[in-house]
Design an enzyme around this catalytic site. Sequence first.
Site, short mmCIF file in Angstrom:
data_model
loop_
_atom_site.label_atom_id
_atom_site.label_comp_id
_atom_site.label_asym_id
_atom_site.label_seq_id
_atom_site.Cartn_x
_atom_site.Cartn_y
_atom_site.Cartn_z
CD GLU A 221 5.42 -2.76 8.14
OE1 GLU A 221 4.79 -2.90 7.08
OE2 GLU A 221 6.51 -2.18 8.22
CG HIS B 198 -6.75 6.50 1.47
ND1 HIS B 198 -8.00 5.96 1.31
CD2 HIS B 198 -6.81 7.76 0.97
CE1 HIS B 198 -8.79 6.84 0.71
NE2 HIS B 198 -8.09 7.94 0.49
CG PHE C 41 -0.62 -6.07 -0.40
CD1 PHE C 41 -0.56 -4.88 0.33
CD2 PHE C 41 -1.86 -6.54 -0.77
CE1 PHE C 41 -1.70 -4.18 0.66
CE2 PHE C 41 -3.03 -5.85 -0.43
CZ PHE C 41 -2.94 -4.67 0.29
CD GLU D 59 -2.17 8.32 -0.50
OE1 GLU D 59 -1.53 8.12 -1.53
OE2 GLU D 59 -3.34 8.79 -0.47
#
Length: 388
Positions: free
Chosen positions: A367, A140, A240, A137
């Site tokens: 990532e 975030h 995750f 985001e």
Amino acid sequence: MARFQGLDFYNIDDLLTEEERAIRDTVRTWVDDNVMPIIEQHARAGTFPTHLPERMGEMGFLGANLQGYGCPGLSNIAYGLICQELERGDSGIRSFASVQGSLVMYPIHAFGTEEQKERWLPALASGKAIGCFGLTEPDHGSNPSGMVTRAEDRGDHYLLNGAKMWITNGTLADVAVVWAKLDGVIRGFLVERGMEGFSAPEMHGKHSLRASVTSELVFDNVKLPKGNLLPGVKGLRGPFSCLNNARYGIAWGAMGSAMACYDAARRYAIEREQFGKPIASYQLVQNKLAWMLREITKGQLLAWRLGRMKDDGTLFHEQVSLAKMNNVDVALQIARVARDVHGANGILDEYPVMRHMANLESVYTYEGTHDIHNLILGRWITGIQAFH
């Protein structure tokens, strides 16, 4: 120009099966024929080659290590080699395949309903449909648990509000795997193109990954059918697990970029003359090439061992962090040294090194940033969480 031969100083080919070598060579030729002739043009224009997804699907590059539903069901080593060769062409091309396979197809395959799998996986595997993954985001990135995107249960549907940022394939996507909080718990949802209140504006002005589509995702009271929830997972374990699959592919892909830069530097050093002889005859240049050879060889061995453990089911996620972090780090350094070997010519798009260098600056961050992966390893070493 001669065909790319790759680099295999430690005879890693002997560690591959005959099928894995054949797949690698097939992808290598495909990249030479389909990516190399057009990639500089697309990078210069800031456009993604939209004719490639269906060709990639026809070749079995999308969701290559998934079983069933039109997926090839290859080994993880074979999937890694596909990523390596695609990124040797361009990080943006490998990013497309990584997002499609590891971040979209994998969660549907692992956590979706049979109806969701039947609807989406064959279309995504063929490249006839395109997917994206919405986790990050605007406020975030490294802390996804702080996400503010919310889904509300409205009885016969969910109501989705929020935004995602830095989304590969977003503007092109037919389906977005979006992670949002439902009653305070992170859940996965399938958001489809054309749903009212859903938009995916493309982000422009990038100096990196220019041959890739990067987008925002905006959700303004999007009504999602109850059947668009991924029922098989709750919490951060869902996103995750997707990221670990993508990071695995990146560990291989970065070696493709590194080999492309090494190959360009070696060829240039042999052909370029200064002071009456090829610059490859000078000790400083030979030292640079030897260092590249050393780091690529170590990175290849890391990726191979990681792949074998992934196929054996013995891998744990900190091992993926180490490989992703190390291989991207050395690939970026190799790109910079290769640019140095090329001198002023290294900034021209006649040579691939500056494009790879700029792309790897993004791969270094996405990532999981380099620093976050260091802290993941630090937690494994000490048992102490440093980023809370």
